[in-house]
Scaffold this active site. Sequence first.
Site, PDB file in Angstrom:
ATOM      1  N   ASP A  39      37.973  42.217  43.226  1.00  0.00           N
ATOM      2  CA  ASP A  39      38.556  41.596  44.411  1.00  0.00           C
ATOM      3  C   ASP A  39      37.523  41.187  45.448  1.00  0.00           C
ATOM      4  O   ASP A  39      37.886  40.806  46.567  1.00  0.00           O
ATOM      5  CB  ASP A  39      39.577  42.547  45.049  1.00  0.00           C
ATOM      6  N   ASP A  61      34.552  42.115  37.055  1.00  0.00           N
ATOM      7  CA  ASP A  61      35.776  42.508  36.367  1.00  0.00           C
ATOM      8  C   ASP A  61      35.357  43.336  35.160  1.00  0.00           C
ATOM      9  O   ASP A  61      34.624  42.845  34.287  1.00  0.00           O
ATOM     10  CB  ASP A  61      36.534  41.253  35.924  1.00  0.00           C
ATOM     11  N   VAL A  62      35.801  44.589  35.084  1.00  0.00           N
ATOM     12  CA  VAL A  62      35.319  45.476  34.025  1.00  0.00           C
ATOM     13  C   VAL A  62      35.821  45.078  32.645  1.00  0.00           C
ATOM     14  O   VAL A  62      35.389  45.655  31.638  1.00  0.00           O
ATOM     15  CB  VAL A  62      35.684  46.950  34.309  1.00  0.00           C
ATOM     16  N   ASN A  88      35.225  54.238  38.276  1.00  0.00           N
ATOM     17  CA  ASN A  88      36.487  54.515  38.959  1.00  0.00           C
ATOM     18  C   ASN A  88      37.532  53.426  38.777  1.00  0.00           C
ATOM     19  O   ASN A  88      38.720  53.677  38.982  1.00  0.00           O
ATOM     20  CB  ASN A  88      36.211  54.717  40.457  1.00  0.00           C
ATOM     21  N   TYR A 153      49.941  55.036  30.912  1.00  0.00           N
ATOM     22  CA  TYR A 153      48.911  55.503  31.838  1.00  0.00           C
ATOM     23  C   TYR A 153      48.321  56.827  31.364  1.00  0.00           C
ATOM     24  O   TYR A 153      47.097  57.016  31.373  1.00  0.00           O
ATOM     25  CB  TYR A 153      49.516  55.660  33.231  1.00  0.00           C
TER      26      TYR A 153
END
Length: 257
Positions: A39, A61-62, A88, A153
Amino acid sequence: MGAFDGLVAVVTGGASGIGAAVASRLHSDGARVVVLDRDLPEGAPAPVMGLPDGVLGVRADVTDSAGVSSAVEQVVATCGGIDILVNNAGIGAQGDVAGNDDAEWARVLDVNVIGIARVSRACLPHLRASEHAAIVNTSSIAATAGLPQRALYSASKGAVLALTRAMAADHVREGIRVNCVSPGTADTPWIGRLLDAADDPEAERAALRARQPHGRLVDPVEVADAVAYLANPHSHSTVGVSLAVDGGMHELRLRPQ
């Protein structure tokens, strides 16, 4: 002198929430901190709004290997190396095992698990050159406790826990300590959005507070404190552990009030 004086720390997902708290804590302890976040605006490392002066940010962006590699090289060109990596960056997901389609499973695992692999892979050559190398991954209470409506998740964070231990075994003899922090339900923007979307936000917040034995949400600053311990150069013998910051949720079994 701060514990991290002279060290360079990279924090992914560092523009908000737990990542921002971690970046601020490491900076206050003397580290040169660069946050990677999707972002942030494009361009050279630059100050990040809302973070302390001196903390820099690079857009990354990972899920993009080339972008991650470019961002890491920008960090090294600016700061001269990398000593600490805090993986993270992550996204949430709701639903039971049938609640998400294949594309959503792939998206969440790509960010939460493979993203750690991408960033770690890009940073490893620089971490190997450090005398105080440490990696801290962000797992979750969802890795070890069965939570309702969190199948995807939980699977992703369980993978983070297993990956942390495997990485620790692979790299401890190279002088790179790998650990993870496992927060309970933290008071982050993601949780805030979930609560806002609930039929009764106040009742849902009360339920989340009550689920944790200490009776409240976890403060991101508390998670940052745990990350700082795990990354601290003096924590020589702390390797391959998951440090719970969950108000006792993982270990305690209290009687109903």
